[in-house]
Design an enzyme around this catalytic site. Structure first.
Site, PDB file in Angstrom:
ATOM      1  CD  GLU A  33      -1.152   7.943  -2.551  1.00 39.34           C
ATOM      2  OE1 GLU A  33      -1.082   6.708  -2.560  1.00 39.34           O
ATOM      3  OE2 GLU A  33      -1.631   8.586  -1.602  1.00 39.34           O
ATOM      4  CE1 TYR A 116      -4.761   3.928  -2.745  1.00 41.53           C
ATOM      5  CE2 TYR A 116      -2.776   4.367  -4.013  1.00 41.53           C
ATOM      6  CZ  TYR A 116      -3.494   4.465  -2.840  1.00 41.53           C
ATOM      7  OH  TYR A 116      -2.956   5.102  -1.772  1.00 41.53           O
ATOM      8  CG  ASP A 134      -5.071   0.481   0.128  1.00 34.71           C
ATOM      9  OD1 ASP A 134      -6.205   0.350   0.629  1.00 34.71           O
ATOM     10  OD2 ASP A 134      -4.061   0.747   0.795  1.00 34.71           O
TER      11      ASP A 134
END
Length: 347
Positions: A33, A116, A134
């Site tokens: 991520e 996020y 996102d």
DNA sequence: AAGTCGTGGCG
DNA sequence: TCGCCAAGACT
């Protein structure tokens, strides 16, 4: 059919097979991520494979030196991600007994993890129904619901988070989150979205009102600053040079570069040698050659760097110097890396 | 809270 | 070419 159900159906037929989708290990998901923030899968993939091999556990990452981590991150950009990743790895090992936090509220406390990323990890690894928002999600939702609130406004950020949260499939939040992102990346693309074969055309507001090309709306345009960099590429008689570590808050923090003289415009050799920094560094006689006849323009998101590399030959230096053979061990920006590749192929 | 932080691909 | 923007976060 329910939005999440239709989305999941699309996902199961179209999902990409990616290495981080084979695991729920929070350390690996975290790594992926962070790397994929503002970064395309195609670019981040090789780095993910490299990192998971070199640092198979959070302990391996934590005990590495920051320069090693930055060296491995070299070329991926946004280097604060690497520094924060390393900082948080050490925090997890030293303060959390090596155990990754398991809830959104604990995960988001880690440096480098925002709304996020905390949502992504919490949903994928721990089945917590926290919706990711996102760039893909902004685009899909603004088009599907016909929302024209700017996605980078305070109001827009709140509004889209709320809608995303209302749509999430609470029984499989991790899959839902990845589904909406993959749908945005592969189908509801920024340019030339595949509306012809879209499962949502019968309920997509943007499609109905012919607003697909206009949505999402983003406000403000970034200003680009021009800067003029003169790098002093030193070659001493005993084959050494100088690199210095960038400190402070600007670009490339923690990376290395040749001694830098910044000017207000492109300068020539006479102007270069009359600068205070130059005379400080080289009180003795030197040979100076401009390596690139035309300035190299290196473009960053907020700056254009007009760059000249000056080859400086001199006897020896009292300053801390490094050997040219060891130069590849230092993390450097792409601008320097590109220069080195070309320069060393000729020498 | 508007600015800042990289790099690369695409049309 | 050049602007957009890509699994955002920090200050």
């Amino acid at each position: 059919m329910k939005f999440s159900k239709k989305l999941t159906y699309w996902y199961l037929q179209n999902k990409r097979n990616l290495p981080w989708r084979e695991t729920k290990n929070p350390y690996f998901i975290w790594l992926s991520e962070i790397m994929l923030q503002q970064t395309r899968v195609a670019q981040g993939l090789a780095y993910y494979l490299k990192f998971t091999e070199a640092f198979p556990t959070v302990f391996d990452l934590a005990k590495a030196h920051e320069s090693i981590v930055l060296k491995m991150w070299q070329g991926l950009g946004y280097y604060s991600r690497a520094r924060n990743l390393h900082f948080s790895a050490k925090h997890i090992v030293n303060e959390l007994n090596g155990e990754f936090p398991t809830t959104f509220l604990e995960i988001i406390k880690l440096k480098g993890i925002g709304d996020y990323t905390a949502s992504a990890i919490a949903s994928i690894c721990f089945n917590e129904p926290t919706a990711v928002v996102d760039g893909n999600v902004y685009r899909v939702l603004s088009r599907y619901f016909g929302i024209s609130t700017p996605i980078n406004s305070t109001a827009g950020i709140k509004e889209f988070k709320k809608i995303a949260q209302s749509l999430i499939d609470k029984s499989q939040p991790g899959m839902y989150n990845q589904a909406i992102m993959d749908f945005g990346a592969l189908h509801c693309k920024p340019q030339n979205p595949l509306c012809d074969s879209c499962p949502f055309t019968n309920s997509c507001v943007a499609f109905e009102k012919n607003l697909v090309k206009k949505l999402p709306i983003k406000e403000k345009k970034i200003k680009i600053r021009k800067r003029y960099f003169n790098f002093l590429v030193i070659k001493t008689a005993d084959n050494k040079t100088i690199l210095s570590k960038r400190k402070g808050k600007g670009i490339w923090q923690g990376l290395y570069e040749f001694p830098l003289i910044e000017s207000e415009q492109i300068i020539n050799k006479n102007e270069l040698i009359s600068t205070e920094k130059f005379t400080d560094l080289f009180p003795n006689e030197t040979t100076i050659l401009l390596h690139n006849k035309k300035e190299i323009v290196h473009k960053l998101s907020h700056q254009h760097l007009y760059t000249q590399f000056w080859i400086i030959e001199t006897k020896s230096l009292e300053n801390t110097t490094i050997s040219w053979e060891n130069i590849q061990d230092f993390p450097v920006p792409v601008l320097i890396s590109n220069f080195l590749e070309e320069f060393q192929s000729k020498n």
